[in-house]
Design a protein around this motif. Sequence first.
Motif, mmCIF file in Angstrom:
data_model
loop_
_atom_site.group_PDB
_atom_site.id
_atom_site.type_symbol
_atom_site.label_atom_id
_atom_site.label_comp_id
_atom_site.label_asym_id
_atom_site.label_seq_id
_atom_site.Cartn_x
_atom_site.Cartn_y
_atom_site.Cartn_z
ATOM 1 N N MET A 1 0.837 -1.196 0.000
ATOM 2 C CA MET A 1 0.000 0.000 0.000
ATOM 3 C C MET A 1 0.876 1.253 0.000
ATOM 4 O O MET A 1 1.840 1.347 0.767
ATOM 5 N N ASP A 2 0.536 2.189 -0.847
ATOM 6 C CA ASP A 2 1.142 3.512 -0.812
ATOM 7 C C ASP A 2 0.401 4.308 0.261
ATOM 8 O O ASP A 2 -0.799 4.571 0.126
ATOM 9 N N ILE A 3 1.068 4.680 1.350
ATOM 10 C CA ILE A 3 0.372 5.307 2.473
ATOM 11 C C ILE A 3 0.293 6.825 2.374
ATOM 12 O O ILE A 3 -0.303 7.466 3.241
ATOM 13 N N GLN A 4 0.855 7.403 1.330
ATOM 14 C CA GLN A 4 0.743 8.848 1.143
ATOM 15 C C GLN A 4 -0.728 9.239 1.023
ATOM 16 O O GLN A 4 -1.470 8.722 0.173
ATOM 17 N N GLY A 5 -1.183 10.131 1.895
ATOM 18 C CA GLY A 5 -2.552 10.597 1.856
ATOM 19 C C GLY A 5 -3.568 9.642 2.451
ATOM 20 O O GLY A 5 -4.766 9.932 2.455
ATOM 21 N N ARG A 6 -3.122 8.504 2.968
ATOM 22 C CA ARG A 6 -4.028 7.557 3.617
ATOM 23 C C ARG A 6 -4.217 7.935 5.087
ATOM 24 O O ARG A 6 -3.593 8.873 5.588
ATOM 25 N N ALA A 7 -5.062 7.166 5.782
ATOM 26 C CA ALA A 7 -5.377 7.468 7.181
ATOM 27 C C ALA A 7 -5.238 6.214 8.031
ATOM 28 O O ALA A 7 -5.643 5.125 7.618
ATOM 29 N N ALA A 8 -4.696 6.388 9.236
ATOM 30 C CA ALA A 8 -4.409 5.257 10.115
ATOM 31 C C ALA A 8 -4.864 5.535 11.539
ATOM 32 O O ALA A 8 -4.908 6.691 11.977
ATOM 33 N N ILE A 9 -5.188 4.466 12.248
ATOM 34 C CA ILE A 9 -5.336 4.486 13.702
ATOM 35 C C ILE A 9 -4.216 3.637 14.270
ATOM 36 O O ILE A 9 -4.001 2.512 13.825
ATOM 37 N N CYS A 22 3.565 6.008 14.782
ATOM 38 C CA CYS A 22 2.858 7.230 14.386
ATOM 39 C C CYS A 22 3.799 8.199 13.683
ATOM 40 O O CYS A 22 3.465 8.754 12.625
ATOM 41 N N ARG A 23 4.974 8.388 14.260
ATOM 42 C CA ARG A 23 5.932 9.335 13.664
ATOM 43 C C ARG A 23 6.380 8.876 12.279
ATOM 44 O O ARG A 23 6.508 9.690 11.353
ATOM 45 N N LEU A 24 6.610 7.574 12.123
ATOM 46 C CA LEU A 24 7.068 7.067 10.829
ATOM 47 C C LEU A 24 5.963 7.149 9.786
ATOM 48 O O LEU A 24 6.214 7.517 8.628
ATOM 49 N N LEU A 25 4.737 6.822 10.168
ATOM 50 C CA LEU A 25 3.619 6.950 9.238
ATOM 51 C C LEU A 25 3.458 8.398 8.785
ATOM 52 O O LEU A 25 3.263 8.672 7.592
ATOM 53 N N ALA A 26 3.540 9.318 9.729
ATOM 54 C CA ALA A 26 3.390 10.731 9.391
ATOM 55 C C ALA A 26 4.496 11.194 8.463
ATOM 56 O O ALA A 26 4.252 11.960 7.514
ATOM 57 N N ALA A 27 5.716 10.722 8.715
ATOM 58 C CA ALA A 27 6.834 11.096 7.850
ATOM 59 C C ALA A 27 6.643 10.597 6.426
ATOM 60 O O ALA A 27 7.167 11.195 5.474
ATOM 61 N N ARG A 28 5.859 9.516 6.286
ATOM 62 C CA ARG A 28 5.554 8.968 4.953
ATOM 63 C C ARG A 28 4.271 9.568 4.366
ATOM 64 O O ARG A 28 3.810 9.110 3.327
ATOM 65 N N GLY A 29 3.679 10.540 5.053
ATOM 66 C CA GLY A 29 2.518 11.234 4.499
ATOM 67 C C GLY A 29 1.173 10.673 4.888
ATOM 68 O O GLY A 29 0.163 10.974 4.243
ATOM 69 N N CYS A 30 1.119 9.854 5.953
ATOM 70 C CA CYS A 30 -0.132 9.225 6.374
ATOM 71 C C CYS A 30 -0.726 9.981 7.558
ATOM 72 O O CYS A 30 -0.029 10.268 8.542
ATOM 73 N N HIS A 31 -2.012 10.304 7.473
ATOM 74 C CA HIS A 31 -2.720 10.935 8.586
ATOM 75 C C HIS A 31 -2.916 9.912 9.706
ATOM 76 O O HIS A 31 -3.094 8.720 9.441
ATOM 77 N N VAL A 32 -2.913 10.374 10.954
ATOM 78 C CA VAL A 32 -2.866 9.433 12.069
ATOM 79 C C VAL A 32 -3.787 9.836 13.221
ATOM 80 O O VAL A 32 -3.811 11.004 13.621
ATOM 81 N N VAL A 33 -4.528 8.851 13.735
ATOM 82 C CA VAL A 33 -5.173 8.964 15.042
ATOM 83 C C VAL A 33 -4.246 8.299 16.049
ATOM 84 O O VAL A 33 -3.921 7.116 15.924
ATOM 85 N N VAL A 34 -3.797 9.085 17.016
ATOM 86 C CA VAL A 34 -2.897 8.603 18.061
ATOM 87 C C VAL A 34 -3.759 8.208 19.257
ATOM 88 O O VAL A 34 -4.180 9.043 20.054
ATOM 89 N N ASN A 35 -4.039 6.925 19.355
ATOM 90 C CA ASN A 35 -4.883 6.453 20.454
ATOM 91 C C ASN A 35 -4.094 6.359 21.753
ATOM 92 O O ASN A 35 -2.916 6.017 21.760
ATOM 93 N N TYR A 36 -4.779 6.641 22.855
ATOM 94 C CA TYR A 36 -4.185 6.463 24.179
ATOM 95 C C TYR A 36 -5.294 6.090 25.144
ATOM 96 O O TYR A 36 -6.482 6.323 24.890
ATOM 97 N N SER A 37 -4.895 5.500 26.251
ATOM 98 C CA SER A 37 -5.833 5.202 27.328
ATOM 99 C C SER A 37 -5.578 6.100 28.533
ATOM 100 O O SER A 37 -6.502 6.664 29.102
ATOM 101 N N ARG A 38 -4.307 6.258 28.903
ATOM 102 C CA ARG A 38 -3.952 7.084 30.058
ATOM 103 C C ARG A 38 -2.951 8.190 29.731
ATOM 104 O O ARG A 38 -2.954 9.230 30.374
ATOM 105 N N SER A 39 -2.104 7.984 28.747
ATOM 106 C CA SER A 39 -0.973 8.883 28.487
ATOM 107 C C SER A 39 -1.382 10.044 27.592
ATOM 108 O O SER A 39 -0.892 10.201 26.467
#
Length: 254
Positions: A1-9, A22-39
């Motif tokens: 998959m080409d992740i440029q312009g794609r979206a990830a959780i 998350c940082r690597l996906l973003a560097a490759r152009g992928c939008h990201v939901v950064v999930n957390y429970s406590r942090s």
Amino acid sequence: MDIQGRAAIVTGGGTGVGAATCRLLAARGCHVVVNYSRSVDAAEAVAAECRRSGVEAVAHRADVSVDADCAAMVEAAVARFGRLDLLVNNAGTTEFVAHDDLAGMSEEAWDRIMAVNLKGPFLCSRAAMPHLKADGGGEIVMTSSVAGLAGTGSSLAYCASKAGLNNLVVTLARVAGPEVRVNAVAPGFIDGEWLQQGLGDAYEAVKAMYAAQALTGRVSTPEDVAAAIVGLVTGSDQVTAHVVPVEGGALHHL
């Protein structure tokens, strides 16, 4: 998959492997939901880092062991990005209990480990599946562990949860294909805060032991594991239903 312009959780995206992913996906152009429970502070910081790469990124609180939280997170991602192409089921938990201390593994701890490490990836995958199957198909990558392959790790419950997750990769891939590929990475010892807290004063000695067993001569970093996760996504579309160890070859130590 080409992740440029794609979206990830990325679940558990605020720290460790999740944050590095998350940082690597973003560097490759992928939008990201950064999930957390406590942090929350860590997740917000990771989202801000991702945005500096020129993508959209948002921190989202959800307990992956709660079905309603998983569904709401997926819907929030689709509402924000208009699509969902990648789910990284990375969130995990454990208790450090010696394997021969059967009485030391409480029922409460067992249930929590199973809920986060095994039920959570199923709930998130189920919620995400209709969206992942749209727009030409998507990807799911699980963060498993060599504990699920070798039966060695922080506790019996942790090993069992990761073994179950490895099986889920195969069974889920059968029903998700051909539109969605499902794979996992299985890290060994990961240099970082999680094991530092769990092992305490024994951390450096245990790290040295695993580094000596690795054919690469060192233990993995969160960035090593993140690279393997993104590599599964961006690599061959013929790879599905597989668990890929990321442990420097330590499983083959003689």
